[in-house]
Scaffold this motif. Sequence first.
Motif, short mmCIF file in Angstrom:
data_model
loop_
_atom_site.label_atom_id
_atom_site.label_comp_id
_atom_site.label_asym_id
_atom_site.label_seq_id
_atom_site.Cartn_x
_atom_site.Cartn_y
_atom_site.Cartn_z
N LYS A 272 -0.61 52.76 86.88
CA LYS A 272 -1.80 53.24 86.26
C LYS A 272 -1.48 53.49 84.74
O LYS A 272 -2.59 54.04 84.14
CB LYS A 272 -2.69 54.39 86.70
CG LYS A 272 -2.86 54.15 88.31
CD LYS A 272 -3.56 55.49 88.96
CE LYS A 272 -3.99 55.30 90.41
NZ LYS A 272 -4.63 56.54 91.18
N ARG A 273 -0.26 53.12 84.46
CA ARG A 273 0.03 53.38 82.90
C ARG A 273 -0.18 55.08 82.44
O ARG A 273 -0.19 55.15 81.41
CB ARG A 273 -0.95 52.57 82.02
CG ARG A 273 -1.18 51.12 82.22
CD ARG A 273 0.13 50.47 82.16
NE ARG A 273 0.09 48.93 82.31
CZ ARG A 273 -0.17 48.10 81.50
NH1 ARG A 273 -0.08 48.32 80.23
NH2 ARG A 273 -0.13 46.83 81.97
N GLU A 274 -0.10 55.80 83.61
CA GLU A 274 -0.02 57.36 83.08
C GLU A 274 1.58 57.52 82.79
O GLU A 274 1.80 58.52 81.90
CB GLU A 274 -0.05 57.93 84.57
CG GLU A 274 -1.49 57.71 85.11
CD GLU A 274 -1.74 58.61 86.20
OE1 GLU A 274 -2.87 58.81 86.87
OE2 GLU A 274 -0.77 58.79 87.19
N ALA A 275 2.51 56.88 82.90
CA ALA A 275 3.82 56.94 82.49
C ALA A 275 4.43 55.68 82.15
O ALA A 275 3.97 54.68 82.94
CB ALA A 275 4.83 57.61 83.32
N ALA B 49 10.67 57.73 96.41
CA ALA B 49 10.49 56.74 97.33
C ALA B 49 10.13 55.45 96.70
O ALA B 49 9.52 55.37 95.56
CB ALA B 49 9.28 57.13 98.39
N ARG B 50 10.43 54.21 97.34
CA ARG B 50 10.02 52.84 96.66
C ARG B 50 8.61 52.69 96.71
O ARG B 50 7.98 52.70 97.91
CB ARG B 50 10.86 51.79 97.06
CG ARG B 50 10.69 50.41 96.66
CD ARG B 50 11.85 49.45 96.89
NE ARG B 50 11.62 48.35 95.93
CZ ARG B 50 12.55 47.41 96.05
NH1 ARG B 50 13.73 47.52 96.47
NH2 ARG B 50 12.42 46.55 95.23
N PRO B 51 7.91 52.30 95.55
CA PRO B 51 6.42 51.89 95.73
C PRO B 51 6.25 50.81 96.28
O PRO B 51 7.11 49.90 96.54
CB PRO B 51 5.91 51.83 94.30
CG PRO B 51 6.88 52.61 93.40
CD PRO B 51 8.32 52.47 94.21
N THR B 52 5.09 50.59 97.11
CA THR B 52 4.82 49.59 98.10
C THR B 52 3.93 48.63 97.54
O THR B 52 3.51 47.73 97.88
CB THR B 52 4.41 50.06 99.52
OG1 THR B 52 3.48 50.73 99.31
CG2 THR B 52 5.62 50.66 100.22
N SER B 53 3.38 49.12 96.50
CA SER B 53 2.30 48.14 95.69
C SER B 53 2.04 48.39 94.04
O SER B 53 2.69 49.28 93.77
CB SER B 53 0.75 48.62 96.38
OG SER B 53 0.40 49.84 96.07
N GLY B 54 1.37 47.53 93.71
CA GLY B 54 1.25 47.69 92.10
C GLY B 54 2.34 46.67 91.27
O GLY B 54 3.25 46.01 92.03
N HIS C 11 6.66 49.68 84.92
CA HIS C 11 5.57 48.83 85.22
C HIS C 11 6.16 47.57 84.53
O HIS C 11 6.90 47.47 83.56
CB HIS C 11 4.36 49.35 84.12
CG HIS C 11 3.14 48.39 84.29
ND1 HIS C 11 3.03 47.25 83.84
CD2 HIS C 11 2.00 48.61 84.99
CE1 HIS C 11 1.94 46.74 84.08
NE2 HIS C 11 1.15 47.47 84.83
N ARG C 12 5.68 46.17 85.20
CA ARG C 12 6.06 45.05 84.92
C ARG C 12 6.38 44.56 83.36
O ARG C 12 7.09 44.15 82.92
CB ARG C 12 5.50 44.07 85.67
CG ARG C 12 6.48 42.70 85.92
CD ARG C 12 6.03 42.08 87.11
NE ARG C 12 4.80 41.69 87.47
CZ ARG C 12 4.27 42.08 88.59
NH1 ARG C 12 5.02 42.27 89.71
NH2 ARG C 12 2.87 42.08 88.96
N ASP C 13 4.91 45.16 82.48
CA ASP C 13 4.96 44.75 81.36
C ASP C 13 5.68 45.71 80.56
O ASP C 13 6.25 45.55 79.39
CB ASP C 13 3.40 44.96 80.93
CG ASP C 13 2.38 43.74 81.75
OD1 ASP C 13 3.17 42.75 81.79
OD2 ASP C 13 1.15 43.66 81.84
N THR C 14 5.56 47.15 80.78
CA THR C 14 6.26 48.00 80.32
C THR C 14 7.80 47.81 79.76
O THR C 14 8.39 48.18 78.89
CB THR C 14 6.03 49.31 80.44
OG1 THR C 14 4.39 49.52 80.79
CG2 THR C 14 6.53 50.48 79.74
N ARG C 15 8.34 47.31 80.85
CA ARG C 15 9.72 47.06 80.88
C ARG C 15 10.06 46.23 79.73
O ARG C 15 11.46 46.56 79.50
CB ARG C 15 10.21 46.54 82.24
CG ARG C 15 11.66 46.34 82.55
CD ARG C 15 12.56 47.48 82.52
NE ARG C 15 14.00 47.20 82.83
CZ ARG C 15 14.67 46.97 81.97
NH1 ARG C 15 14.32 46.89 80.59
NH2 ARG C 15 16.08 46.76 82.03
#
Length: 295
Positions: free
Chosen positions: A135-138, A145-150, A266-270
Amino acid sequence: MNWDDLKIFLAVARARKLSSAARTLGIDATTVSRRIERLAADLQTTLFEPSAGGQTLTEAGGRLLAHAEAIERAALAARADVGGERGLLSGVVRVSVAEGFGTWIIARHLGAFRKANPEIIVELIASSGFLNPSKREADLAVMLARPTSGPLLARRLTDYQLHLYASPAYLQGAPPLTSLADLRHHVVIGYVPDIIYSPALDYIAEIRPGSSPDIASSSINAQHALAVSGAGLCLLPRFIGAQDARLQPVLPEQVSLTRSFWLVVHRDTRQLARVAAFVDWLVKLIASEKALFLD
């Protein structure tokens, strides 16, 4: 649409507070507010809504954020191509981590990162819970835990062990402790059961089945302080317990739990150079401190 207004919009979207964005930009909060209003009027929409946590993006604001970040990436890429990599290493990186990891690992070394990257401002959000990179909060998070979506990139940063620790003063005045069965006669410190923010932290039942902590806190640093004060036994990550000479391990052969930290971006932030620089630094730091995490 004015690009300078978009930069201010990005700062508010990331900081979520006008005052914080103003400090980052080096201007006053009144100017930030006025420029956001001008941008919203130009687009004929509402970009933020006030909330308890500060400024929350509206649906239209969220759509603009994606475009603004794409423009930012293009501008940074142009600067790198024409002016060299150094120009990229500036701006704010917001990092969300668990309280213990943030306090005992990142905070102790963050000065070195800042010295090597003086134009990068790191906002270390070390608390009970995580901001969401999806959600671009960070910009990035170290999660349990590994996120499962997004639209996220995740990698295992490190495993870590938890052991039972106590102060010598507590052990001297406590009943005998030679097996897990003896724990029922002891004060055990842990998380408040109904507000544990991750299932990975619900570990008291693993060492003393069918029971809850005798003293509970939502803060791992408070739990550590309780153990140091002699209040009871506490399950602590090795990177906390083993670094404090005031504590000693208890039943180390019988109590050894393993959990994992996941690095999430985030894929873009990286792709942003300042985020990539922090990620690379953090990965190298953890590799160099491996003995703090695992026996």
